[in-house]
Write a protein that holds these residues in place. Structure first.
Motif, PDB file in Angstrom:
ATOM      1  N   ARG A  40       0.414  -1.404  -0.144  1.00 59.33           N
ATOM      2  CA  ARG A  40      -0.055  -0.152  -0.121  1.00 59.33           C
ATOM      3  C   ARG A  40       0.598   1.238  -0.020  1.00 59.33           C
ATOM      4  O   ARG A  40       1.891   1.299   1.187  1.00 59.33           O
ATOM      5  N   ARG A  61       1.989  14.836   1.566  1.00 62.39           N
ATOM      6  CA  ARG A  61       1.938  16.375   2.605  1.00 62.39           C
ATOM      7  C   ARG A  61       3.508  15.851   3.096  1.00 62.39           C
ATOM      8  O   ARG A  61       3.803  17.297   3.775  1.00 62.39           O
ATOM      9  N   VAL A  89       9.764   7.140  10.537  1.00 69.12           N
ATOM     10  CA  VAL A  89       7.915   6.968  10.435  1.00 69.12           C
ATOM     11  C   VAL A  89       7.702   5.778  11.180  1.00 69.12           C
ATOM     12  O   VAL A  89       8.867   4.530  10.499  1.00 69.12           O
ATOM     13  N   LYS A 142      -0.652  -4.751   3.129  1.00 66.64           N
ATOM     14  CA  LYS A 142      -1.803  -5.742   3.483  1.00 66.64           C
ATOM     15  C   LYS A 142      -2.041  -6.584   2.855  1.00 66.64           C
ATOM     16  O   LYS A 142      -1.463  -6.944   2.810  1.00 66.64           O
ATOM     17  N   MET A 180       0.930   2.567  13.411  1.00 68.02           N
ATOM     18  CA  MET A 180       0.286   4.259  13.063  1.00 68.02           C
ATOM     19  C   MET A 180       1.931   4.895  12.174  1.00 68.02           C
ATOM     20  O   MET A 180       2.895   5.708  12.317  1.00 68.02           O
ATOM     21  N   PRO A 181       0.677   5.783  11.040  1.00 66.42           N
ATOM     22  CA  PRO A 181       1.988   6.773  10.354  1.00 66.42           C
ATOM     23  C   PRO A 181       2.226   7.281  10.538  1.00 66.42           C
ATOM     24  O   PRO A 181       3.674   7.701  10.399  1.00 66.42           O
ATOM     25  N   GLU A 228       2.536  -1.736  17.401  1.00 64.94           N
ATOM     26  CA  GLU A 228       2.149  -1.378  18.515  1.00 64.94           C
ATOM     27  C   GLU A 228       0.896  -0.823  18.711  1.00 64.94           C
ATOM     28  O   GLU A 228       0.620  -0.425  19.880  1.00 64.94           O
ATOM     29  N   ASP A 270      -7.710  -2.617  -1.294  1.00 69.29           N
ATOM     30  CA  ASP A 270      -6.776  -3.052   0.210  1.00 69.29           C
ATOM     31  C   ASP A 270      -7.257  -3.601   0.572  1.00 69.29           C
ATOM     32  O   ASP A 270      -5.715  -3.094   1.799  1.00 69.29           O
ATOM     33  N   VAL A 318      -7.153  -3.678   9.021  1.00 67.78           N
ATOM     34  CA  VAL A 318      -6.704  -2.772   9.207  1.00 67.78           C
ATOM     35  C   VAL A 318      -6.025  -1.873   9.103  1.00 67.78           C
ATOM     36  O   VAL A 318      -5.816  -0.773   8.497  1.00 67.78           O
ATOM     37  N   GLN A 319      -6.479  -2.604   7.279  1.00 71.13           N
ATOM     38  CA  GLN A 319      -6.827  -1.441   6.130  1.00 71.13           C
ATOM     39  C   GLN A 319      -8.122  -0.353   5.987  1.00 71.13           C
ATOM     40  O   GLN A 319      -7.207   1.413   6.296  1.00 71.13           O
ATOM     41  N   ARG A 362      -6.280   1.814   9.383  1.00 66.07           N
ATOM     42  CA  ARG A 362      -4.670   2.784   8.449  1.00 66.07           C
ATOM     43  C   ARG A 362      -5.374   3.931   8.080  1.00 66.07           C
ATOM     44  O   ARG A 362      -5.148   5.101   7.799  1.00 66.07           O
ATOM     45  N   LEU A 380      -4.447   7.830   8.484  1.00 61.19           N
ATOM     46  CA  LEU A 380      -4.206   8.870   7.529  1.00 61.19           C
ATOM     47  C   LEU A 380      -5.051  10.142   7.706  1.00 61.19           C
ATOM     48  O   LEU A 380      -4.681  11.251   7.509  1.00 61.19           O
ATOM     49  N   ALA A 426      -3.730  11.754  11.081  1.00 59.82           N
ATOM     50  CA  ALA A 426      -2.263  12.272   9.896  1.00 59.82           C
ATOM     51  C   ALA A 426      -2.393  13.682   9.754  1.00 59.82           C
ATOM     52  O   ALA A 426      -2.015  14.641   8.809  1.00 59.82           O
ATOM     53  N   ARG A 427      -3.520  14.041   8.825  1.00 62.20           N
ATOM     54  CA  ARG A 427      -4.171  15.093   7.364  1.00 62.20           C
ATOM     55  C   ARG A 427      -4.873  16.005   9.220  1.00 62.20           C
ATOM     56  O   ARG A 427      -4.391  17.238   7.987  1.00 62.20           O
TER      57      ARG A 427
END
Lengths: 213, 260
Positions: free
Chosen positions: A131, A139, A204, A213, B1-2, B95, B141, B157-158, B161, B165, B169-170
């Motif tokens: 993915r 960003r 990260v 995925k 966690m991205p 985690e 996905d 999980v997709q 995530r 995001l 994150a955004r």
């Protein structure tokens, strides 16, 4: 006896050549050629700098989803026609009016009239189990406060962030604006190690499920 | 966690008092996670793929019989028995409290399947295939797993995530109960459940609706369930696998003895 030796040599040589080609035709070596496209689309003319005779269209004008979603996406024919409604054989300037160019433009317009998509040949392909979200990476590169990072891909020089979107794209894709045809070779391998190096460098998460995925 | 901005520990609560055994969760999971279509043959060989299944039990003697239902999915155990037995580290705990299966590492020894007390890990005995026209409905996905590897529930999980995001994150907000369900970041089974028997949430979030149940069960461990204030219990609690899924006991309004 001599014949058997010759045969063994031939077989071994064949295997070596096959392995050699299959290894080196993959990134980062990129001996694979760009696939034939149904319509010649020169990125040099569209995205190239104005000084070089291009039109400096921003990457995200056509690859619209890159700044909002996972896939960068190839534009719909309608996006081509935004410009090519005006820029076509009927009112071409003398200096670009090469017959080959006009034929290609006419193909785009024909596709639009027929309401059919263009069957582009895919150049870059992400494996099914990976993915990659373009939006998140853009960003990181184009937003946030001013900072200096070293991205362990490409030339590995320190980079001042944020950068404009076009520059951000070149980090991974190479300078597509200089490519007449988009080459499978991308400047760096873009294998899993490349992703991990960069994720570690910029703290990260490297959890498997972030990318897989 | 991205972006390592917020910590999470995902958990689920299944309220058996609300579960009607309708199997909507099973279908939703099948559609979301690109699970091959199970045929009668697959079931007869006991090789059907179901990341979540409804277990059905009969209680009582005919004609005084009641059906009991229980959705069973991967329990995402904190002491997961499947993890230490994998010779290639294809399954590990991340985690965020998820028990993760890495399909590309898996070599198909099936040790994990045999060591799972809940029998929720599935082995791909066949190459997955769908009728040609259904291939366009596959979820992009989620990987289509090949033959010869183990797979199991991922808590979708997709979707998590995607939520991390888009929300964290955004926009910089924490994923909580409201944003999870508002943005469809719930697992597919939770989203599909018509009676809201399944609840999903983040145990690191002190306001999560599932948090009191986990606190209560954790405060009275082992066989101390009689002391518990809630109806919560874990499956096979005596094995000390510490699942991240908690079940709430069914309260029967009309017990069997009453003859209803």
């Amino acid at each position: 006896m001599a014949l058997a030796g010759l045969l063994v040599t031939a077989i071994v040589a064949f295997i070596v050549v096959v392995l050699f080609i299959s290894w080196f035709s993959n990134p980062p070596f990129g001996w694979g050629n760009a696939p034939d496209q149904p319509i010649a689309f020169p990125h040099t003319v569209h995205a190239g700098a104005v000084e070089d005779g291009g039109h400096a269209i921003q990457c995200e004008f056509c690859h619209r989803n890159a700044t909002t979603g996972a896939a960068a996406t190839v534009p719909a024919v309608e996006v081509c026609v935004i410009c090519h409604k005006q820029i076509n054989g009927a009112n071409a300037k003398a200096d670009v009016a090469e017959p080959e160019t006009l034929i290609n433009i006419q193909r785009v317009i024909d596709k639009h009239v027929d309401g059919r998509p263009i069957d582009w040949e895919r150049v870059h392909r992400l494996p099914d189990h990976v993915r990659f979200v373009h939006e998140a990476h853009l960003r990181f590169l184009t937003q946030g406060e001013e900072r200096e990072v070293t991205l362990p891909i490409g030339n590995q020089e320190a980079m001042q962030l944020p950068v404009p979107v076009q520059e951000a794209c070149t980090v991974c894709h190479g300078d597509v604006a200089l490519m007449e045809e988009v080459q499978p070779q991308q400047g760096q391998s873009l294998k899993m190690g490349t992703c991990l190096d960069c994720h570690k460098e910029n703290s990260v998460s490297t959890d498997c499920t972030v990318c897989h995925k | 966690m991205p972006n390592a901005q917020f910590e999470h520990k995902w958990g689920m609560v299944a309220d058996l008092d609300k579960c009607t055994g309708c199997q909507a969760c099973v279908i939703a999971c099948q559609a979301e996670n690109n699970i091959p279509i199970n045929t009668k043959d697959y079931f007869l060989q006991r090789r059907a793929y179901e990341w979540i299944r409804i277990e059905r039990y009969w209680e009582g003697e005919y004609p005084n019989v009641k059906a009991r239902f229980m959705p069973v999915l991967c329990q995402h155990c904190e002491n997961a028995p499947c993890e230490p037995v994998c010779p290639v580290f294809a399954t590990y705990h991340n985690e965020e409290g998820l028990n993760v299966q890495v399909y590309n590492r898996c070599v198909g020894t099936r040790y994990c399947i045999n060591n799972c007390p809940y029998q929720v890990r599935m082995f791909n005995f066949w190459h997955p295939n769908w009728p040609a026209r259904m291939e366009n409905q596959l979820n992009p996905d989620v990987t289509v797993r090949s033959r010869g590897i183990t797979e199991k529930c991922t808590f979708c999980v997709q979707r998590i995530r995607r939520g991390e995001l888009q929300v964290e994150a955004r926009d910089g907000n924490r994923l909580n109960d409201e944003t999870i369900s508002g943005g469809n970041y719930d697992p597919a089974c939770v989203q599909a459940c018509p009676t809201n028997a399944l609840m999903f949430g983040d145990l690191q979030d002190s306001n999560a609706a599932i948090k009191p149940y986990f606190d209560d069960v954790n405060a009275h461990p082992g066989h101390g369930e009689h002391d518990r204030e809630t109806r919560g219990y874990r499956l096979l609690e005596e094995m000390n696998t510490r699942p991240s899924v908690i079940y709430l006991k069914k309260i029967d309004k009309y017990p069997l003895e009453a003859g209803h």
